[in-house]
Design a protein around this motif. Sequence first.
Motif, PDB file in Angstrom:
ATOM      1  N   GLY A   9       0.793  -1.220   0.000  1.00  0.00           N
ATOM      2  CA  GLY A   9       0.000   0.000   0.000  1.00  0.00           C
ATOM      3  C   GLY A   9       0.828   1.274   0.000  1.00  0.00           C
ATOM      4  N   TRP A  10       2.147   1.126   0.031  1.00  0.00           N
ATOM      5  CA  TRP A  10       3.052   2.270   0.046  1.00  0.00           C
ATOM      6  C   TRP A  10       4.086   2.139  -1.066  1.00  0.00           C
ATOM      7  CZ3 TRP A  10       2.551   6.310   3.497  1.00  0.00           C
ATOM      8  CH2 TRP A  10       1.661   6.105   4.554  1.00  0.00           C
ATOM      9  N   HIS A  11       4.504   3.264  -1.608  1.00  0.00           N
ATOM     10  CA  HIS A  11       5.575   3.307  -2.612  1.00  0.00           C
ATOM     11  C   HIS A  11       6.762   4.000  -1.950  1.00  0.00           C
ATOM     12  CE1 HIS A  11       7.622   3.914  -6.408  1.00  0.00           C
ATOM     13  NE2 HIS A  11       7.825   5.162  -6.035  1.00  0.00           N
ATOM     14  N   GLY A  12       7.895   3.314  -1.875  1.00  0.00           N
ATOM     15  CA  GLY A  12       9.059   3.872  -1.198  1.00  0.00           C
ATOM     16  C   GLY A  12      10.166   4.254  -2.168  1.00  0.00           C
ATOM     17  N   GLU A  13      10.864   5.348  -1.841  1.00  0.00           N
ATOM     18  CA  GLU A  13      11.999   5.818  -2.639  1.00  0.00           C
ATOM     19  C   GLU A  13      13.132   6.250  -1.732  1.00  0.00           C
ATOM     20  OE1 GLU A  13      10.473   9.037  -4.974  1.00  0.00           O
ATOM     21  OE2 GLU A  13       9.716   7.690  -6.522  1.00  0.00           O
ATOM     22  N   ARG A  20      11.599   8.018   1.668  1.00  0.00           N
ATOM     23  CA  ARG A  20      10.268   8.616   1.599  1.00  0.00           C
ATOM     24  C   ARG A  20       9.298   7.561   1.108  1.00  0.00           C
ATOM     25  NH1 ARG A  20       9.122  13.856   1.210  1.00  0.00           N
ATOM     26  NH2 ARG A  20      11.291  14.292   0.708  1.00  0.00           N
ATOM     27  N   ALA A  21       8.158   7.458   1.769  1.00  0.00           N
ATOM     28  CA  ALA A  21       7.101   6.545   1.338  1.00  0.00           C
ATOM     29  C   ALA A  21       5.839   7.356   1.099  1.00  0.00           C
ATOM     30  CB  ALA A  21       6.844   5.465   2.386  1.00  0.00           C
ATOM     31  N   THR A  22       5.151   7.032   0.012  1.00  0.00           N
ATOM     32  CA  THR A  22       3.911   7.703  -0.356  1.00  0.00           C
ATOM     33  C   THR A  22       2.809   6.665  -0.415  1.00  0.00           C
ATOM     34  OG1 THR A  22       5.197   9.236  -1.691  1.00  0.00           O
ATOM     35  CG2 THR A  22       2.835   9.208  -2.065  1.00  0.00           C
ATOM     36  N   ARG A  23       1.674   6.989   0.177  1.00  0.00           N
ATOM     37  CA  ARG A  23       0.518   6.091   0.182  1.00  0.00           C
ATOM     38  C   ARG A  23       0.010   5.922  -1.254  1.00  0.00           C
ATOM     39  NH1 ARG A  23      -2.563   4.729   4.578  1.00  0.00           N
ATOM     40  NH2 ARG A  23      -1.639   6.362   5.836  1.00  0.00           N
ATOM     41  N   MET A  24      -0.335   4.698  -1.635  1.00  0.00           N
ATOM     42  CA  MET A  24      -0.767   4.416  -3.002  1.00  0.00           C
ATOM     43  C   MET A  24      -2.267   4.639  -3.211  1.00  0.00           C
ATOM     44  SD  MET A  24       1.698   1.140  -3.659  1.00  0.00           S
ATOM     45  CE  MET A  24       1.265   0.879  -5.360  1.00  0.00           C
ATOM     46  N   THR A  25      -3.055   4.628  -2.145  1.00  0.00           N
ATOM     47  CA  THR A  25      -4.493   4.875  -2.272  1.00  0.00           C
ATOM     48  C   THR A  25      -4.831   6.171  -1.538  1.00  0.00           C
ATOM     49  OG1 THR A  25      -4.941   3.527  -0.320  1.00  0.00           O
ATOM     50  CG2 THR A  25      -5.098   2.430  -2.453  1.00  0.00           C
ATOM     51  N   PRO A  26      -5.776   6.920  -2.069  1.00  0.00           N
ATOM     52  CA  PRO A  26      -6.104   8.201  -1.426  1.00  0.00           C
ATOM     53  C   PRO A  26      -6.816   8.020  -0.092  1.00  0.00           C
ATOM     54  CG  PRO A  26      -7.589   7.769  -3.275  1.00  0.00           C
ATOM     55  CD  PRO A  26      -6.559   6.671  -3.267  1.00  0.00           C
ATOM     56  N   ARG A  57      -2.368   1.174  10.031  1.00  0.00           N
ATOM     57  CA  ARG A  57      -3.296   0.791  11.104  1.00  0.00           C
ATOM     58  C   ARG A  57      -4.194   1.966  11.507  1.00  0.00           C
ATOM     59  NH1 ARG A  57      -1.543  -4.005  14.065  1.00  0.00           N
ATOM     60  NH2 ARG A  57       0.281  -4.839  13.001  1.00  0.00           N
ATOM     61  N   LEU A  58      -3.595   3.151  11.619  1.00  0.00           N
ATOM     62  CA  LEU A  58      -4.376   4.331  11.968  1.00  0.00           C
ATOM     63  C   LEU A  58      -5.449   4.599  10.912  1.00  0.00           C
ATOM     64  CD1 LEU A  58      -4.944   6.825  13.708  1.00  0.00           C
ATOM     65  CD2 LEU A  58      -3.177   8.023  12.384  1.00  0.00           C
ATOM     66  N   ALA A  59      -5.076   4.536   9.636  1.00  0.00           N
ATOM     67  CA  ALA A  59      -6.039   4.794   8.560  1.00  0.00           C
ATOM     68  C   ALA A  59      -7.182   3.788   8.591  1.00  0.00           C
ATOM     69  CB  ALA A  59      -5.334   4.763   7.207  1.00  0.00           C
ATOM     70  N   GLU A  60      -6.877   2.525   8.888  1.00  0.00           N
ATOM     71  CA  GLU A  60      -7.929   1.502   8.981  1.00  0.00           C
ATOM     72  C   GLU A  60      -8.897   1.814  10.116  1.00  0.00           C
ATOM     73  OE1 GLU A  60      -5.551  -1.993   9.500  1.00  0.00           O
ATOM     74  OE2 GLU A  60      -5.156  -2.208   7.350  1.00  0.00           O
ATOM     75  N   ARG A  61      -8.373   2.181  11.261  1.00  0.00           N
ATOM     76  CA  ARG A  61      -9.223   2.467  12.416  1.00  0.00           C
ATOM     77  C   ARG A  61     -10.038   3.749  12.232  1.00  0.00           C
ATOM     78  NH1 ARG A  61      -5.640  -1.005  13.409  1.00  0.00           N
ATOM     79  NH2 ARG A  61      -5.674  -2.446  15.141  1.00  0.00           N
ATOM     80  N   VAL A  62      -9.425   4.760  11.628  1.00  0.00           N
ATOM     81  CA  VAL A  62     -10.148   6.003  11.373  1.00  0.00           C
ATOM     82  C   VAL A  62     -11.251   5.759  10.341  1.00  0.00           C
ATOM     83  CG1 VAL A  62      -9.938   8.361  10.480  1.00  0.00           C
ATOM     84  CG2 VAL A  62      -8.247   7.493  12.098  1.00  0.00           C
ATOM     85  N   ALA A  63     -10.997   4.917   9.346  1.00  0.00           N
ATOM     86  CA  ALA A  63     -12.036   4.575   8.367  1.00  0.00           C
ATOM     87  C   ALA A  63     -13.203   3.862   9.055  1.00  0.00           C
ATOM     88  CB  ALA A  63     -11.459   3.705   7.257  1.00  0.00           C
TER      89      ALA A  63
END
Length: 81
Positions: A9-13, A20-26, A57-63
């Motif tokens: 779920g993350w793209h890392g560079e 740096r990691a960027t989330r792949m889904t909005p 985990r935070l995003a899942e719980r907030v959703a």
Amino acid sequence: MSVIKCMPGWHGERSDGGLRATRMTPLSDYQLLNGCLDEIVASDEGELWLLCDAQTRLAERVATAERLRRRTRPGLGAGPG
């Protein structure tokens, strides 16, 4: 920049400034308002993995909270009847 393996779920560079990691889904507006991040910066891969895991985990719980909020307050914003 070079791509690094990151959590699902993350793209890392990798760059001169670290990792740096960027989330792949909005994220929803509700998730953003409640502390979820679109991007993470870390100094090493262990730190990056841990931060991505925590944010996932935070995003899942907030959703889940967002779904509960909609279910318990269906007329929210509708005004007096």
